[in-house]
Design an enzyme around this catalytic site. Sequence first.
Site, PDB file in Angstrom:
ATOM      1  N   PRO A   3       0.836  -1.215   0.000  1.00 23.72           N
ATOM      2  CA  PRO A   3       0.000   0.000   0.000  1.00 23.72           C
ATOM      3  C   PRO A   3       0.868   1.261   0.000  1.00 23.72           C
ATOM      4  O   PRO A   3       1.902   1.307   0.647  1.00 23.72           O
ATOM      5  CB  PRO A   3      -0.783  -0.128   1.304  1.00 23.72           C
ATOM      6  CG  PRO A   3      -0.773  -1.590   1.616  1.00 23.72           C
ATOM      7  CD  PRO A   3       0.539  -2.096   1.110  1.00 23.72           C
ATOM      8  N   GLU A   4       0.424   2.260  -0.746  1.00 24.47           N
ATOM      9  CA  GLU A   4       1.170   3.514  -0.830  1.00 24.47           C
ATOM     10  C   GLU A   4       0.474   4.582   0.018  1.00 24.47           C
ATOM     11  O   GLU A   4      -0.587   4.360   0.590  1.00 24.47           O
ATOM     12  CB  GLU A   4       1.271   3.952  -2.286  1.00 24.47           C
ATOM     13  CG  GLU A   4       1.778   2.830  -3.161  1.00 24.47           C
ATOM     14  CD  GLU A   4       2.850   3.228  -4.149  1.00 24.47           C
ATOM     15  OE1 GLU A   4       3.262   4.394  -4.144  1.00 24.47           O
ATOM     16  OE2 GLU A   4       3.275   2.361  -4.913  1.00 24.47           O
ATOM     17  N   ARG A   9      14.093  -2.872  -5.320  1.00 29.00           N
ATOM     18  CA  ARG A   9      12.667  -2.719  -5.623  1.00 29.00           C
ATOM     19  C   ARG A   9      12.489  -2.674  -7.132  1.00 29.00           C
ATOM     20  O   ARG A   9      13.371  -2.214  -7.863  1.00 29.00           O
ATOM     21  CB  ARG A   9      12.161  -1.394  -5.020  1.00 29.00           C
ATOM     22  CG  ARG A   9      12.485  -1.220  -3.542  1.00 29.00           C
ATOM     23  CD  ARG A   9      11.549  -1.997  -2.660  1.00 29.00           C
ATOM     24  NE  ARG A   9      10.244  -1.401  -2.679  1.00 29.00           N
ATOM     25  CZ  ARG A   9       9.896  -0.355  -1.913  1.00 29.00           C
ATOM     26  NH1 ARG A   9      10.764   0.176  -1.083  1.00 29.00           N
ATOM     27  NH2 ARG A   9       8.681   0.131  -1.980  1.00 29.00           N
ATOM     28  N   LYS A  38       3.504   5.936   5.575  1.00 36.19           N
ATOM     29  CA  LYS A  38       2.765   4.680   5.495  1.00 36.19           C
ATOM     30  C   LYS A  38       2.358   4.173   6.878  1.00 36.19           C
ATOM     31  O   LYS A  38       1.935   3.022   7.010  1.00 36.19           O
ATOM     32  CB  LYS A  38       3.617   3.639   4.767  1.00 36.19           C
ATOM     33  CG  LYS A  38       3.935   4.046   3.327  1.00 36.19           C
ATOM     34  CD  LYS A  38       4.687   2.972   2.622  1.00 36.19           C
ATOM     35  CE  LYS A  38       5.037   3.401   1.213  1.00 36.19           C
ATOM     36  NZ  LYS A  38       5.749   2.340   0.492  1.00 36.19           N
TER      37      LYS A  38
END
Length: 270
Positions: free
Chosen positions: A2-3, A246, A51
């Site tokens: 989730p961002e 990433r 976050k």
Amino acid sequence: MPEGDTVLLTARRLDAALSGRPLVRSELRWPRVPVDELTGLVVVETVAYGKHLLTRLDDGWTLHTHLRMDGSWRVARTGAPDASARGAFVRAVLANETWTCVGHRLGMLDLVRTRDEHQLVGHLGPDILADDFTDRLDLLAPGGTVAGPLGACTVGDLLLDQTFVAGIGTLFACEGLFRLKMWPWSRARDVDVVTLLLTIRRHMLRGVAVPVDGREVKVHARAGRPCARCGDRVVRGVVGSAPTERPMFYCPTCQVPRPGQTDEGPGVTS
Ligand SMILES: [Zn+2]
């Protein structure tokens, strides 16, 4: 993962469901955290920082949660089947007489004194979705550029460094770089980081205003599919180094290093 837009929307949902009301049920299914510590307390508010989710209580304590890879908070009407909160992946339940919030697959959960929240989030950079974020740009990038050790990072790495700016994940990093036709492996000092951050912030705010559709994904997780701008195939590269590398999706035609830009290349591509 989730961002920041998802985390902010989650914070708003929790805030609307829980704030100003006493908890009639609380279950924290987490090692070394008291199971039923919060029943009877009034929730003051839930806010997002990057976050991280901070649910503040009227006894001066804060429940800190983080969605990590695939966590979520779901809200159901108390007494409804979804509020039963059964299942092996339920990590937290907070309920008042009207609403029950169930945290599934949460990646972090702590109880800290509200005055000590900085121990959890103090190492993070400014939250890109905070109202005052634009006031912080001069400190982040004096004169519009990032200098020193951070300036030597690739811009793809810098965007994902939560200690620089909190809240950006791979989706918005990829999309922001694509929109500005920036090569993700450019040195941060060589690009207009202020414009990049403001572009990403606007995009994320659209994701908050219009969940899912507001994201308008062009390259993220679209390897092998045509670029919306030039028709070339989107490629998956890598930023960072093990164990924290990433994925970085980009268009090899639209996003190329400018003459004179140094780069270390996209790593493994597929
Ligand atoms: Zn393209």
